[in-house]
Write a protein that holds these residues in place. Structure first.
Motif, PDB file in Angstrom:
ATOM      1  N   LEU A  17       1.205  -0.906   0.245  1.00 10.71           N
ATOM      2  CA  LEU A  17      -0.227   0.188  -0.257  1.00 10.71           C
ATOM      3  C   LEU A  17       0.850   1.135   0.059  1.00 10.71           C
ATOM      4  CD1 LEU A  17      -2.790  -1.194   2.678  1.00 10.71           C
ATOM      5  CD2 LEU A  17      -2.724  -1.283   0.008  1.00 10.71           C
ATOM      6  N   LEU A  18       2.039   1.193   0.222  1.00 11.40           N
ATOM      7  CA  LEU A  18       3.536   2.069   0.445  1.00 11.40           C
ATOM      8  C   LEU A  18       3.346   2.281  -0.887  1.00 11.40           C
ATOM      9  CD1 LEU A  18       5.081   1.566   3.242  1.00 11.40           C
ATOM     10  CD2 LEU A  18       3.167   3.376   3.425  1.00 11.40           C
ATOM     11  N   PRO A  19       4.332   4.011  -0.669  1.00 12.39           N
ATOM     12  CA  PRO A  19       3.835   4.441  -2.813  1.00 12.39           C
ATOM     13  C   PRO A  19       5.438   3.719  -3.330  1.00 12.39           C
ATOM     14  CG  PRO A  19       4.587   6.004  -1.886  1.00 12.39           C
ATOM     15  CD  PRO A  19       4.444   4.747   0.097  1.00 12.39           C
ATOM     16  N   GLN A  20       6.473   3.257  -2.507  1.00 15.37           N
ATOM     17  CA  GLN A  20       7.284   2.576  -3.351  1.00 15.37           C
ATOM     18  C   GLN A  20       8.975   4.001  -3.261  1.00 15.37           C
ATOM     19  OE1 GLN A  20       8.123  -0.836  -2.269  1.00 15.37           O
ATOM     20  NE2 GLN A  20       6.482  -0.073  -1.399  1.00 15.37           N
ATOM     21  N   THR A  21       8.032   5.468  -2.681  1.00 22.17           N
ATOM     22  CA  THR A  21       9.432   5.634  -3.211  1.00 22.17           C
ATOM     23  C   THR A  21      10.981   5.963  -2.920  1.00 22.17           C
ATOM     24  OG1 THR A  21       8.611   7.612  -1.157  1.00 22.17           O
ATOM     25  CG2 THR A  21       7.164   8.043  -3.657  1.00 22.17           C
ATOM     26  N   GLN A  22      10.444   5.043  -1.093  1.00 25.13           N
ATOM     27  CA  GLN A  22      11.684   4.953  -0.974  1.00 25.13           C
ATOM     28  C   GLN A  22      13.185   6.125  -0.130  1.00 25.13           C
ATOM     29  OE1 GLN A  22      12.286   1.657  -0.966  1.00 25.13           O
ATOM     30  NE2 GLN A  22      10.782   1.346  -2.222  1.00 25.13           N
ATOM     31  N   CYS A  23      11.723   6.916   0.005  1.00 19.00           N
ATOM     32  CA  CYS A  23      12.360   8.719   0.565  1.00 19.00           C
ATOM     33  C   CYS A  23      12.648   8.995   1.438  1.00 19.00           C
ATOM     34  CB  CYS A  23      11.470   9.048   0.038  1.00 19.00           C
ATOM     35  SG  CYS A  23      10.073   9.837   0.996  1.00 19.00           S
ATOM     36  N   GLY A  24      12.262   8.341   2.671  1.00 23.57           N
ATOM     37  CA  GLY A  24      12.728   8.172   3.661  1.00 23.57           C
ATOM     38  C   GLY A  24      12.039   9.125   4.907  1.00 23.57           C
ATOM     39  N   GLN A  25      11.807   9.641   4.305  1.00 24.19           N
ATOM     40  CA  GLN A  25      10.641  10.814   4.264  1.00 24.19           C
ATOM     41  C   GLN A  25      10.097  10.271   6.026  1.00 24.19           C
ATOM     42  OE1 GLN A  25       8.429  14.231   2.358  1.00 24.19           O
ATOM     43  NE2 GLN A  25       9.071  12.532   0.880  1.00 24.19           N
ATOM     44  N   CYS A  26       9.860   8.807   6.459  1.00 26.67           N
ATOM     45  CA  CYS A  26       9.001   8.695   7.217  1.00 26.67           C
ATOM     46  C   CYS A  26       9.615   8.583   8.608  1.00 26.67           C
ATOM     47  CB  CYS A  26       8.233   7.207   7.035  1.00 26.67           C
ATOM     48  SG  CYS A  26       9.495   6.414   6.013  1.00 26.67           S
ATOM     49  N   GLY A  27      10.773   8.845   8.242  1.00 29.18           N
ATOM     50  CA  GLY A  27      12.106   8.605   9.413  1.00 29.18           C
ATOM     51  C   GLY A  27      12.523   7.009   9.348  1.00 29.18           C
ATOM     52  N   TYR A  28      12.316   6.112   8.096  1.00 32.22           N
ATOM     53  CA  TYR A  28      12.691   4.298   7.928  1.00 32.22           C
ATOM     54  C   TYR A  28      13.594   4.581   6.507  1.00 32.22           C
ATOM     55  CZ  TYR A  28      10.658   3.424  12.018  1.00 32.22           C
ATOM     56  OH  TYR A  28       9.828   3.645  13.314  1.00 32.22           O
ATOM     57  N   CYS A  29      14.658   4.229   6.191  1.00 31.15           N
ATOM     58  CA  CYS A  29      15.362   3.558   4.647  1.00 31.15           C
ATOM     59  C   CYS A  29      14.635   3.629   4.139  1.00 31.15           C
ATOM     60  CB  CYS A  29      16.270   3.098   5.772  1.00 31.15           C
ATOM     61  SG  CYS A  29      16.310   1.671   5.936  1.00 31.15           S
ATOM     62  N   GLU A 124      12.700  12.857  -4.569  1.00 31.17           N
ATOM     63  CA  GLU A 124      13.827  13.724  -4.537  1.00 31.17           C
ATOM     64  C   GLU A 124      14.829  13.526  -4.029  1.00 31.17           C
ATOM     65  OE1 GLU A 124      11.921  17.055  -2.378  1.00 31.17           O
ATOM     66  OE2 GLU A 124       9.898  16.742  -3.930  1.00 31.17           O
ATOM     67  N   LEU A 125      15.839  11.776  -3.725  1.00 32.78           N
ATOM     68  CA  LEU A 125      17.434  12.137  -3.279  1.00 32.78           C
ATOM     69  C   LEU A 125      18.393  12.647  -4.193  1.00 32.78           C
ATOM     70  CD1 LEU A 125      15.573   7.977  -1.699  1.00 32.78           C
ATOM     71  CD2 LEU A 125      16.002  10.736  -0.521  1.00 32.78           C
ATOM     72  N   CYS A 126      17.813  12.727  -5.484  1.00 30.27           N
ATOM     73  CA  CYS A 126      18.714  12.640  -6.090  1.00 30.27           C
ATOM     74  C   CYS A 126      19.361  14.399  -6.400  1.00 30.27           C
ATOM     75  CB  CYS A 126      18.213  12.645  -7.677  1.00 30.27           C
ATOM     76  SG  CYS A 126      17.007  13.607  -8.320  1.00 30.27           S
ATOM     77  N   ILE A 127      17.842  15.047  -5.389  1.00 33.55           N
ATOM     78  CA  ILE A 127      18.191  16.131  -5.220  1.00 33.55           C
ATOM     79  C   ILE A 127      19.978  16.965  -4.907  1.00 33.55           C
ATOM     80  CG2 ILE A 127      17.459  18.445  -4.771  1.00 33.55           C
ATOM     81  CD1 ILE A 127      15.001  18.007  -5.538  1.00 33.55           C
ATOM     82  N   ALA A 128      19.994  16.521  -3.205  1.00 32.03           N
ATOM     83  CA  ALA A 128      20.860  17.113  -2.734  1.00 32.03           C
ATOM     84  C   ALA A 128      21.884  16.580  -3.055  1.00 32.03           C
ATOM     85  CB  ALA A 128      20.376  16.325  -1.201  1.00 32.03           C
ATOM     86  N   PRO A 129      22.660  15.412  -3.409  1.00 33.16           N
ATOM     87  CA  PRO A 129      23.714  14.956  -3.757  1.00 33.16           C
ATOM     88  C   PRO A 129      24.417  16.194  -5.325  1.00 33.16           C
ATOM     89  CG  PRO A 129      22.334  13.061  -3.978  1.00 33.16           C
ATOM     90  CD  PRO A 129      21.835  14.266  -3.813  1.00 33.16           C
TER      91      PRO A 129
END
Length: 193
Positions: A17-29, A124-129
């Motif tokens: 049910l999760l979006p599978q973005t793997q973004c980590g915003q939830c506090g998990y990896c 958005e994980l590609c923005i910071a690096p």
């Protein structure tokens, strides 16, 4: 809730049910660790900004609990977006490629990179690096809206799983090469004696 051995575990059902973005915003990896935390009761159902209210309602329905609003501590729900690389600014550093959890960025060292919009989850994980700030977020293309949230999630999970398998194989190959190199060095040293 009783789960038979043939049926998916509660964690698997939540993860689906999760979006599978793997973004980590939830506090998990990633989405699966967050699903595990929800299933174990150590995380609340409202920590995933990409899921928004619809995703929270789906998880609440699965668990038989009341839905609640997204916890703003973890961010805000945004309209679907995809990464875009400003070609003339890209220096080909490959840092965005390494950060992408679904291999949606193509490129080679010292050459311009590009994003496969249909594969981008908008994490958005590609923005910071990016050292030259050439990665920006844009609204998802119109054809993205034709694909259901569930289909996008399943596609992202397949790509994430494929990336994980590729990375595991690369690590195993690297370890095997290091082992062979070490054995060759030991043989050379033994031959010199």
């Amino acid at each position: 809730m009783s789960v038979s051995p043939e049926s998916p575990s509660l964690t698997d059902q939540i993860n689906a049910l999760l979006p599978q973005t793997q973004c980590g915003q939830c506090g998990y990896c990633g989405c699966r660790p967050y699903a595990e935390a929800i299933a174990s009761g150590s995380a609340d159902i409202n920590q995933c900004p990409p899921s928004g209210d619809e995703g929270i309602r789906d998880i609440a329905g699965l668990l038989g609990v009341a839905a609640k609003p997204l916890n703003p501590k973890f961010g805000v729900h945004k309209p679907p977006s995809v990464a875009f690389i400003v070609e003339e600014d890209c220096i080909g550093c490959t840092k965005c490629i390494a950060a992408c959890p679904v291999d949606a960025i193509l490129g080679a060292p010292k050459f311009m990179h590009t994003v496969i919009a249909s594969e981008c989850t908008g994490c958005e994980l590609c923005i910071a690096p990016c050292p030259v700030d050439c990665v920006i977020m844009q609204p998802s293309p119109p054809n993205h809206a034709e694909v259901s949230r569930k289909q996008r999630s399943a596609q992202a999970k397949r790509r994430y799983d494929a990336r994980c398998l590729r990375k595991e194989k690369e690590e195993a190959d690297k370890a095997e090469r290091a082992k062979k190199k070490k054995l060759a060095l030991l043989k050379m040293q033994a031959a010199k004696k």
